[in-house]
Design a protein around this motif. Structure first.
Motif, PDB file in Angstrom:
ATOM      1  N   VAL A  49     -18.725  66.603  23.288  1.00  0.00           N
ATOM      2  CA  VAL A  49     -19.471  65.456  22.788  1.00  0.00           C
ATOM      3  C   VAL A  49     -18.505  64.288  22.629  1.00  0.00           C
ATOM      4  O   VAL A  49     -17.526  64.379  21.885  1.00  0.00           O
ATOM      5  N   TYR A  74     -18.630  72.624  18.827  1.00  0.00           N
ATOM      6  CA  TYR A  74     -18.565  71.668  19.929  1.00  0.00           C
ATOM      7  C   TYR A  74     -17.223  70.947  19.965  1.00  0.00           C
ATOM      8  O   TYR A  74     -16.751  70.466  18.933  1.00  0.00           O
ATOM      9  N   VAL A 105     -21.817  65.378  26.664  1.00  0.00           N
ATOM     10  CA  VAL A 105     -22.902  64.683  25.999  1.00  0.00           C
ATOM     11  C   VAL A 105     -22.291  63.400  25.451  1.00  0.00           C
ATOM     12  O   VAL A 105     -21.345  63.434  24.664  1.00  0.00           O
ATOM     13  N   GLU A 127     -24.238  64.848  31.100  1.00  0.00           N
ATOM     14  CA  GLU A 127     -25.554  65.482  31.161  1.00  0.00           C
ATOM     15  C   GLU A 127     -26.601  64.770  30.306  1.00  0.00           C
ATOM     16  O   GLU A 127     -27.797  64.872  30.580  1.00  0.00           O
ATOM     17  N   SER A 128     -26.152  64.100  29.241  1.00  0.00           N
ATOM     18  CA  SER A 128     -27.093  63.486  28.303  1.00  0.00           C
ATOM     19  C   SER A 128     -26.489  62.210  27.744  1.00  0.00           C
ATOM     20  O   SER A 128     -25.280  62.130  27.504  1.00  0.00           O
ATOM     21  N   SER A 231     -32.043  60.760  28.384  1.00  0.00           N
ATOM     22  CA  SER A 231     -31.537  60.072  27.195  1.00  0.00           C
ATOM     23  C   SER A 231     -32.366  60.386  25.957  1.00  0.00           C
ATOM     24  O   SER A 231     -33.548  60.728  26.034  1.00  0.00           O
ATOM     25  N   ILE A 279     -27.963  64.603  18.286  1.00  0.00           N
ATOM     26  CA  ILE A 279     -26.958  64.925  19.298  1.00  0.00           C
ATOM     27  C   ILE A 279     -27.037  66.405  19.661  1.00  0.00           C
ATOM     28  O   ILE A 279     -26.923  66.780  20.841  1.00  0.00           O
ATOM     29  N   ALA A 282     -29.834  66.873  22.026  1.00  0.00           N
ATOM     30  CA  ALA A 282     -29.465  66.429  23.370  1.00  0.00           C
ATOM     31  C   ALA A 282     -28.589  67.451  24.075  1.00  0.00           C
ATOM     32  O   ALA A 282     -28.602  67.565  25.302  1.00  0.00           O
ATOM     33  N   ALA A 283     -27.845  68.230  23.308  1.00  0.00           N
ATOM     34  CA  ALA A 283     -26.972  69.250  23.889  1.00  0.00           C
ATOM     35  C   ALA A 283     -27.713  70.537  24.211  1.00  0.00           C
ATOM     36  O   ALA A 283     -27.292  71.308  25.078  1.00  0.00           O
ATOM     37  N   ARG A 287     -34.815  69.192  28.844  1.00  0.00           N
ATOM     38  CA  ARG A 287     -34.615  67.798  29.218  1.00  0.00           C
ATOM     39  C   ARG A 287     -35.924  67.013  29.146  1.00  0.00           C
ATOM     40  O   ARG A 287     -36.976  67.498  29.556  1.00  0.00           O
TER      41      ARG A 287
END
Length: 323
Positions: A49, A74, A105, A127-128, A231, A279, A282-283, A287
């Motif tokens: 991240v 992470y 991320v 990826e994000s 996103s 966050i 998002a990980a 999607r």
């Protein structure tokens, strides 16, 4: 989109003085991720991240978020953001991202959103994208233009003022627009924090703020990574810096998975757990759909790959029957 409440419209921001005058792997996430299953296979490392700060802050603003992410295992990089020019800041971050192995991320606050929108373009490891009260410009748009699109910002209370009234401009020499911008100490708590923190803490943050060169906010974006990368967006409903409605506009246009909370622009200071949670989503989460401008290419690639898989499976079945 999840929304908690709407903030009242406020006066618009005037910044005219600053404006000049495998196929599946390559295409996106795994099918398991699309179905909402855990995309992290046993033995795979978690994504790194990368956290990017914005105006009037520095990487230390991510301290509680970084601690929460690290506690979940992470790897975290809270990188410096020079705040000099959008192109230069984006190149700086892009170079940093190239040194990180494996999936990333990328999360950013405020102006940092414009930086990741450019720096992530063309990087297959990202990826994000996670926008925390952050700008998500399209190609050709500047941060200052987007902050003035709808009312809500309190960076100025006089649209005709040559310098927004909440800012101090420190000349750097040469061109008249070559200035560093600071939030005035007596405006910092209202504009940046919506008066949500005690005065002593707000005073420390105001005293330690990092300035931003005016060029960084007036320079047009050269890319829009959110068109090709999924996103997420966290929108504070009491954002007095960019303006809540401006954040909503950008998140909706990007097709972001969006969460709204009752918080100020500096949501990292007041609600770090909410930021951390988004966050983490998002990980891990399935999607979301991309904005329409970015979905067509990805869907076509996935569809083609699926067709190849079906054709291959059919051929194997025919051979097995003949055997």
């Amino acid at each position: 989109m999840k929304r908690t409440r709407h903030s009242a419209a406020r006066r618009t921001l005037s910044l005219a003085f600053l404006l000049p005058a495998g196929a599946l792997i390559a295409a996106g996430p795994s099918l398991a991720s699309e179905k909402g299953e855990d995309a992290e296979a046993p033995g795979n490392s978690k994504p790194t991240v990368v956290l990017v700060h914005g105006y009037w802050a520095d990487a230390s603003g991510w301290s509680e978020v970084a601690a929460g992410l690290r506690a979940r295992g992470y790897p975290v990089v809270a990188t410096a953001n020079p705040l000099r020019s959008l192109s230069g800041d984006s190149d700086y971050l892009a170079a940093r991202l190239r040194t990180i192995e494996g999936p990333v991320v990328l999360a950013a606050h405020s102006y940092g959103g414009a930086v990741i929108t450019n720096a992530a373009a063309g990087n297959p490891n990202v990826e994000s994208l996670v926008y925390i009260a952050g700008f998500a410009p399209d190609k050709g748009e500047s941060a200052f233009e987007l902050a003035a699109k709808y009312p809500g910002s309190r960076v100025t209370d006089d649209p005709t003022a040559p310098v927004p009234t909440a800012l101090d401009a420190v000349p750097l020499g040469g061109d008249a627009t070559n200035v560093d911008l600071y939030l005035k100490p007596d405006k910092f708590s209202d504009v940046f924090l919506s008066d949500r923190l005690e005065a002593s803490r707000a005073g420390v943050l105001a005293a330690s703020q990092r300035p931003a060169a005016a060029l960084s906010g007036s320079e047009p974006s050269k890319a829009a990574a959110w068109k090709m990368i999924p996103s997420w967006a966290l929108i504070p409903t009491d954002d007095r810096t960019i303006g809540t409605d401006n954040l909503r506009f950008m998140a909706e246009r990007a097709g972001s998975t969006t969460v709204e909370i009752d918080a100020p622009h500096a949501v990292l200071e007041t609600d770090p757990s909410e930021v951390t949670d988004l966050i983490l989503r998002a990980a891990h989460d399935a999607r979301p759909h991309l904005a329409a401008t970015g979905a067509t290419t990805r869907t076509a690639v996935l569809g083609g790959a699926a067709a190849l898989a079906v054709a291959g499976g059919t051929a194997l079945m025919v051979r097995a029957r003949r055997a």
